[in-house]
Motif scaffolding. Structure first.
Motif, PDB file in Angstrom:
ATOM      1  N   TYR A 123       0.791  -1.228   0.000  1.00  0.00           N
ATOM      2  CA  TYR A 123       0.000   0.000   0.000  1.00  0.00           C
ATOM      3  C   TYR A 123       0.829   1.288   0.000  1.00  0.00           C
ATOM      4  CZ  TYR A 123      -3.829  -3.176   0.684  1.00  0.00           C
ATOM      5  OH  TYR A 123      -4.736  -4.201   0.502  1.00  0.00           O
ATOM      6  N   HIS A 136      -7.992  -0.434   1.559  1.00  0.00           N
ATOM      7  CA  HIS A 136      -7.518  -1.442   0.611  1.00  0.00           C
ATOM      8  C   HIS A 136      -7.930  -1.119  -0.822  1.00  0.00           C
ATOM      9  CE1 HIS A 136      -7.524  -4.399   4.250  1.00  0.00           C
ATOM     10  NE2 HIS A 136      -6.506  -3.555   4.286  1.00  0.00           N
ATOM     11  N   ARG A 138      -7.673   1.786  -2.076  1.00  0.00           N
ATOM     12  CA  ARG A 138      -6.765   2.869  -2.480  1.00  0.00           C
ATOM     13  C   ARG A 138      -7.528   4.116  -2.952  1.00  0.00           C
ATOM     14  NH1 ARG A 138      -4.358  -1.968  -3.800  1.00  0.00           N
ATOM     15  NH2 ARG A 138      -2.153  -2.186  -3.232  1.00  0.00           N
TER      16      ARG A 138
END
Length: 350
Positions: A123, A136, A138
């Protein structure tokens, strides 16, 4: 600054005046009224807050040598239900490291490393020239996730001496410092917008807190006095920004929701770690005095059985809850840590 040992202060506090005694009462009510043994969790909290509570219980045990909450903390630490996002995972890593300090269990250190390595490798990317994503999917790069990432890298380096974590800490701090998240007033806003600029989001108190924990640990990595100067500036700005017309601490956005009820607890816990690390001078004195005065105010507003409210301002509704108990305990412990001096204060890095 070393007035007496934590255990002696606990005995002295039996009169009700000792901060450790106050913290013990707040945590005792937390256990009595909110702990659900069948679920290994506290009632009416969000999953990530479980790990903030564990870290504060760890501070209490370190300072008092009282293991009365140890089994509860370990049971809660094994409960990973409900987590969502990289910030949640990094709160777990912080709690792992806090309990590893007490137990010396290699599995806890390994778990913290696993979590950090996952976030770092999956990440962190070039969007906004670096930083880790909050979620998760993004969709957002924000302050809290990157502050936790920095704080965890620093602590892993201190505990493992693995230079990989030193390098990540250096890289993370350089990005966070230059990202624009810290505004001209010295406050940390919530995150970055679609153009990678400060989004002007609320300067929540927990965003001011976690960065203080990281800055307090930076001297172990580098010896730049500007780091402590920045920490003092952020802490002072946060207190000034939170002070309402009634002279009590207000959150950046009110009325508070369940998340925000614990934000001040995170802030005062971090401030308690920072103050003894600051050089002697007016800023340290001002911050230490504020912790003492705020602690006395909160203690005076308690209800029987040491129940505390998530709202501190006079005339506001009394809002009990696990978050309120945690926040009060963290405030009392912050004052203990300042009085005991640096050696006992930086418990979370030992």
């Amino acid at each position: 600054m070393l007035l007496m040992s934590p255990v002696a202060r606990a005995r002295d506090g039996e009169s009700g005046n000792g901060e450790l005694h106050r913290a013990r009462q707040a945590l005792g009510e937390l256990s009595t009224s909110y702990w659900d043994a069948a679920r290994a969790d506290w009632r009416n909290i969000h999953a990530w807050q479980r790990f903030v509570i564990i870290s504060t219980l760890s501070d209490y045990e370190h300072l008092s040598n009282d293991r009365g909450f140890h089994a509860t903390a370990m049971q809660a630490l094994a409960n990973r239900r409900g987590l969502d996002g990289n910030d949640d995972d990094l709160w777990v890593a912080q709690a792992d490291l806090d309990m590893a300090r007490l137990t010396h269990m290699p599995a806890l250190l390994s778990d913290a490393r696993r979590i950090f390595d996952m976030v770092a490798h999956q990440y962190w990317d070039a969007h906004c020239r670096g930083g880790v994503w909050w979620d998760h999917a993004r969709t957002y790069k924000n302050a809290i996730t990157n502050e936790l990432f920095l704080a965890t890298a620093l602590r892993l380096y201190q505990q493992t001496h693995d230079t990989t974590y030193r390098d990540w800490a250096s890289k993370s701090w350089a990005w966070l410092r230059d990202s624009g998240l810290i505004n001209a007033a010295g406050l940390v806003n919530d995150g970055l917008d679609a153009h990678c600029a400060n989004n002007g989001g609320p300067a929540y108190s927990y965003n001011q807190g976690v960065i203080l924990d990281a800055l307090a640990d930076l001297p172990a990595l580098r010896h730049d006095p500007q780091d402590m100067a920045m920490a003092a500036r952020i802490a002072t700005a946060a207190i000034a920004a939170s002070r309402g017309p009634d002279d009590t601490f207000h959150e950046a956005r009110e009325p508070m929701d369940m998340d925000a009820w614990i934000f001040r607890g995170i802030f005062v816990r971090a401030l308690g770690h920072l103050v003894p690390a600051l050089p002697d001078g007016p800023e340290r004195t001002t911050l230490a005095t504020w912790l003492m005065e705020e602690g006395n105010h909160v203690w005076a507003t308690r209800r029987p059985s040491a129940r505390f409210s998530a709202t501190w301002a006079p005339g506001t509704p009394f809002v009990p809850g696990a978050q309120a108990q945690l926040t009060a305990a963290a405030l009392f412990l912050a004052t203990v840590q300042d009085r005991n001096g640096t050696d006992d204060t930086k418990a979370h890095t030992q």
